[in-house]
Motif scaffolding. Structure first.
Motif, PDB file in Angstrom:
ATOM      1  N   PRO A   1      11.311 -16.793  14.420  1.00 11.92           N
ATOM      2  CA  PRO A   1      10.232 -16.094  15.106  1.00 11.92           C
ATOM      3  C   PRO A   1      10.218 -16.243  16.565  1.00 11.92           C
ATOM      4  O   PRO A   1      10.653 -17.151  17.163  1.00 11.92           O
ATOM      5  N   ARG A   2       9.605 -15.116  16.950  1.00 13.05           N
ATOM      6  CA  ARG A   2       9.301 -14.817  18.183  1.00 13.05           C
ATOM      7  C   ARG A   2       7.784 -14.896  18.803  1.00 13.05           C
ATOM      8  O   ARG A   2       7.126 -14.819  17.750  1.00 13.05           O
ATOM      9  N   ALA A   3       7.470 -14.988  20.011  1.00 10.55           N
ATOM     10  CA  ALA A   3       6.191 -15.157  20.601  1.00 10.55           C
ATOM     11  C   ALA A   3       5.516 -13.922  20.008  1.00 10.55           C
ATOM     12  O   ALA A   3       5.856 -12.603  20.161  1.00 10.55           O
ATOM     13  N   GLY A   4       4.267 -14.100  19.283  1.00 16.66           N
ATOM     14  CA  GLY A   4       3.381 -12.985  18.799  1.00 16.66           C
ATOM     15  C   GLY A   4       3.954 -12.450  17.498  1.00 16.66           C
ATOM     16  O   GLY A   4       3.070 -11.641  16.952  1.00 16.66           O
TER      17      GLY A   4
ATOM     18  N   ALA B   1       5.034 -22.250  15.373  1.00 13.65           N
ATOM     19  CA  ALA B   1       4.353 -22.907  16.332  1.00 13.65           C
ATOM     20  C   ALA B   1       5.062 -22.944  17.679  1.00 13.65           C
ATOM     21  O   ALA B   1       4.525 -22.518  18.831  1.00 13.65           O
ATOM     22  N   ASP B   2       6.334 -23.551  17.694  1.00 20.00           N
ATOM     23  CA  ASP B   2       7.181 -23.655  18.964  1.00 20.00           C
ATOM     24  C   ASP B   2       7.531 -22.330  19.606  1.00 20.00           C
ATOM     25  O   ASP B   2       7.365 -22.089  20.925  1.00 20.00           O
ATOM     26  N   SER B   3       7.485 -21.076  18.848  1.00 21.16           N
ATOM     27  CA  SER B   3       7.984 -19.811  19.397  1.00 21.16           C
ATOM     28  C   SER B   3       6.699 -19.149  20.038  1.00 21.16           C
ATOM     29  O   SER B   3       6.742 -17.884  20.521  1.00 21.16           O
ATOM     30  N   GLY B   4       5.393 -19.754  19.587  1.00 17.57           N
ATOM     31  CA  GLY B   4       4.140 -19.047  20.260  1.00 17.57           C
ATOM     32  C   GLY B   4       3.812 -17.724  19.199  1.00 17.57           C
ATOM     33  O   GLY B   4       3.289 -16.908  19.313  1.00 17.57           O
TER      34      GLY B   4
END
Length: 723
Positions: free
Chosen positions: A207-210, A235-238
């Motif tokens: 996963p990536r931010a957003g 969660a870690d990736s935002g």
């Protein structure tokens, strides 16, 4: 013609597979189905489960994970794409399929289905995103008639009102696209912004931010710990959240996964088994891509508006007003030394009011450690930064601050107060564009100012040295520079007190000294030009000299000159605490003939003040009186004069810790024994006793007018020389 060209270019908006090969699929290798390259790509889909059914125009992407152990399923997939009228198939064989079976390749050639492979390090999202953007843009491309400007403005405003927050939050998506989804956990994270949507096809998808992730759980259906870790990775990736379709692979979400989502505030949804991911992802992608295009469109509009200001020759003030109008906010523009260049818009923020009143940010604010850290952060980022409130400095509300850069040099800063909270992205875009055109404008104004200052300075130097030629030549140059030579004028000299001592104490480098002198000149010039816009100002080492036009109105020149001197002194003190200046004014003179003589007179007085260490003074030559006369006498003669008249009293006070000299000064300055006793706070009898002692020691008659004059002058010399 321009409109026609655009229409011609977008006659076939959706790309063919062949067109995609030239751009997005440039890294892909065509394995088979070359005769089908003219198929039109209507959509792109990721094959997450074996049951995914291709649709007409779909360009399918797969790692082969759902069918990695079933060669017949791999061959059937090609047939299903052909039967549905799909556009083609892109496979990333490693690590699940290793290589495509020959039967699959033959089937693709037979059915004319384009079959591609891509390297293992290429992410599907990097290929699918630009294709989706092209497709959605094509869907929304419609040539429309141009409305009346007033109607267009109303429509634009409505669009801006509707798209104040272009990218949706998870909470907003729940009200529309995710209306069929059930929130299971992570309700505290519903305000996360959805920047993109992704389908999880393999366990390795990061996963990536957003990212709002979608999964059927197929890649991790038998691994509860992997299901729990997925929430942690989001969660870690935002990431924005996770949407799961449990049936038929996961049946229900494990309690540990639900607890982890609540703990990490990651929104976790489930959807019914009959809901297709594509029906949820498509409208979200459309909203996101439309928002990105809206942002780009607004950015171009803002850029054009500011660029037109520069091309039209508008300056910093007009750019500042335009930015304030665009954002409906309060704007301040300052140079690199935090001297006010322009301001627009209104605000009750105490710091902003003080900045405008003082024509720049106060030094106590600039030297605050928190402000210093903030400015370093702004310069390091080279772009807008949201700054919190600093109530102890009068900055009662948060603001946006951006540096104005040119050639890696900070030219100034923009400060935005009360920016639209729901349109912060627009504010950041506008500030970035404003900073760019302000850099051009400030650089241009600085260059023009330097040229003008040099020409005006050369003229002033000629007047000060008497090398201007004849009076007619001086008049011509004055008209060319816009300086009114008729009427009366005043020569002003601003001198840094004990500049050599200042340098010696701090051991400043030569470059720093020159920078200090330039800033000193700029600040004095700014104060002078506020009252006398057409004044001639020139720097001379650690001094600034100016010629002020009084015109024919000279009645109140003394009060105006003194007020200007106090303003200059205060401006320098605010700029550099502990740094003092003395300001001297000539009497009103005629120009050009009397300018050189007036400068010599003021210079002589200022040198006398420096000799006597009378610093921080604001003096006018006509008002200087006795001090002006003493300025022409050498220190040796002054010391001799003082000792001749006061020597015995000084020796007496030194030997007996007496106060006879102070008593004599009080008596001569007040002219009467009773008042002198009150000033010294002694009994009148004590004062009379001391006066008798003075007569006894000096043998002088204190009632004799000439004796009183000599003693008064000696006392003034003693005060001037600090004896």
């Amino acid at each position: 013609m321009a409109t026609k060209r655009v229409e011609d270019e977008v006659q076939e908006p959706r790309p063919t597979v062949r067109e995609a090969m030239r751009s997005v699929l440039a890294q892909a290798k065509l394995i088979a189905g070359g005769e089908g390259l003219d198929r039109r790509v209507e959509w792109v889909r990721l094959m997450e489960t074996p049951e995914v059914q291709p649709r007409a125009g779909d360009l399918m992407f797969t790692s082969g994970f759902p069918i990695k152990d079933d060669v017949s399923a791999q061959i059937r997939l090609v047939g299903r794409i052909a039967d549905s009228g799909g556009a083609g198939l892109v496979v990333r064989p490693l690590p699940y399929m290793r290589k495509l079976p020959p039967e699959m390749v033959s089937e693709a050639d037979r059915l004319k289905v384009p079959l591609f492979t891509i390297p293992s390090d290429v992410q599907f999202v990097d290929l699918m995103s630009p294709l989706l953007e092209r497709i959605i843009n094509a869907e929304h491309w419609l040539p429309v008639p141009r409305p009346h400007p007033r109607v267009a403005n109303m429509a634009t405003k409505r669009v801006e009102d509707e798209v104040q927050e272009p990218r949706p939050t998870v909470r907003e998506a729940m009200r529309s696209v995710l209306a069929q989804a059930k929130l299971i956990a992570g309700g505290e994270g519903l305000d996360r912004r959805v920047e993109w949507v992704r389908l999880m096809e393999t366990p390795e998808v990061q996963p990536r931010a957003g990212d709002l992730m979608f999964t059927s759980g197929f890649p991790i259906k038998d691994d509860v710990s992997a299901q729990i870790r997925l929430v942690g990775r989001i969660a870690d990736s935002g990431g924005a959240g996770l949407v799961v379709r449990p049936l038929p692979y996961m049946r229900k979400l494990p309690p540990e996964m639900v607890s982890e989502a609540d703990r990490l505030k990651v929104p976790l949804f489930t959807i019914p088994s009959d809901v297709q991911f594509v029906d949820l992802m498509s409208p979200l992608l459309e909203r996101i891509i439309n928002a990105e295009h809206w942002r780009l469109k607004r950015s171009i509009e803002i850029h054009h508006r500011f660029t037109e200001l520069v091309l039209d020759g508008k300056g910093v003030n007009e750019i500042c007003r335009t930015l304030a109008d665009l954002l409906e906010s309060a704007v301040v523009v300052e140079d690199a030394s935090f001297h006010l260049l322009a301001h627009a818009g209104g605000s009750a923020d105490p710091h902003r009011k003080e900045t405008i009143l003082r024509q720049g940010t106060p030094q106590r604010v600039l030297f605050d450690p928190q402000i210093q850290r903030m400015l370093r952060e702004v310069e390091a980022k080279r772009g807008p930064v949201k700054v919190p409130a600093f109530p102890h400095l009068g900055m009662s509300r948060e603001r946006l601050i951006a540096p104005i850069f040119a050639s890696n040099q900070v030219l100034g800063y923009i400060s935005i107060l009360d920016h639209p909270p729901r349109n912060e992205e627009l504010a950041f875009m506008a500030i970035e564009q404003a900073a760019l055109v302000l850099a051009l404008s400030i650089a241009k104004e600085r260059e023009l100012s330097e040229v003008e200052g040099r020409v005006r300075g050369e003229y002033l130097e000629d007047l000060l040295h008497g090398t201007y030629g004849d009076e007619a030549a001086a008049q011509r140059r004055a008209r060319h520079l816009g300086y009114p030579l008729h009427g009366s004028h005043i020569v002003v000299l601003v001198d840094i007190d004990d500049f050599r001592g200042f340098n010696k104490a701090r051991q400043i480098s030569e470059d720093a000294i020159q920078a200090l002198k330039r800033e000193f000149l700029r600040r004095v010039t700014a104060v002078v030009r506020t009252t006398y816009p057409r004044a001639l100002v020139q720097g001379r080492s650690d001094q600034v000299v100016a010629l002020l036009p009084l015109g024919t109105e000279v009645a109140d020149h003394q009060a105006r000159s003194h007020a200007l001197g106090l303003q200059i002194r205060q401006a320098v003190a605010d700029w550099k605490p502990g740094f003092t200046v003395s300001v001297g004014f000539s009497a009103p003179i005629e120009a050009p003939s009397s300018v050189a003589g007036a400068l010599r007179e003021v210079t002589s007085v200022m040198e006398s003040l420096a000799r006597f260490k009378r610093w921080g003074q604001v003096v006018a030559v006509p008002e200087l009186g006795l001090t002006g006369l003493l300025a022409a006498v050498s220190d040796e003669r002054l010391v001799d004069y003082s000792r001749r008249h006061l020597g015995p009293l000084i020796e007496h006070d030194s030997a007996r810790k007496g106060a006879l000299v102070a008593t004599l000064r009080a008596y001569l300055e007040t002219g009467e024994q009773q008042h002198a006793a009150q000033r010294l706070r002694v009994h009148p009898n004590t004062l009379r006793y001391r006066l008798d002692r003075i007569r006894e020691i000096t043998g002088l008659d204190l009632e004799d007018p000439e004796t009183r004059l000599n003693l008064s002058v000696a006392l003034r010399v003693q005060s001037l020389l600090g004896m």
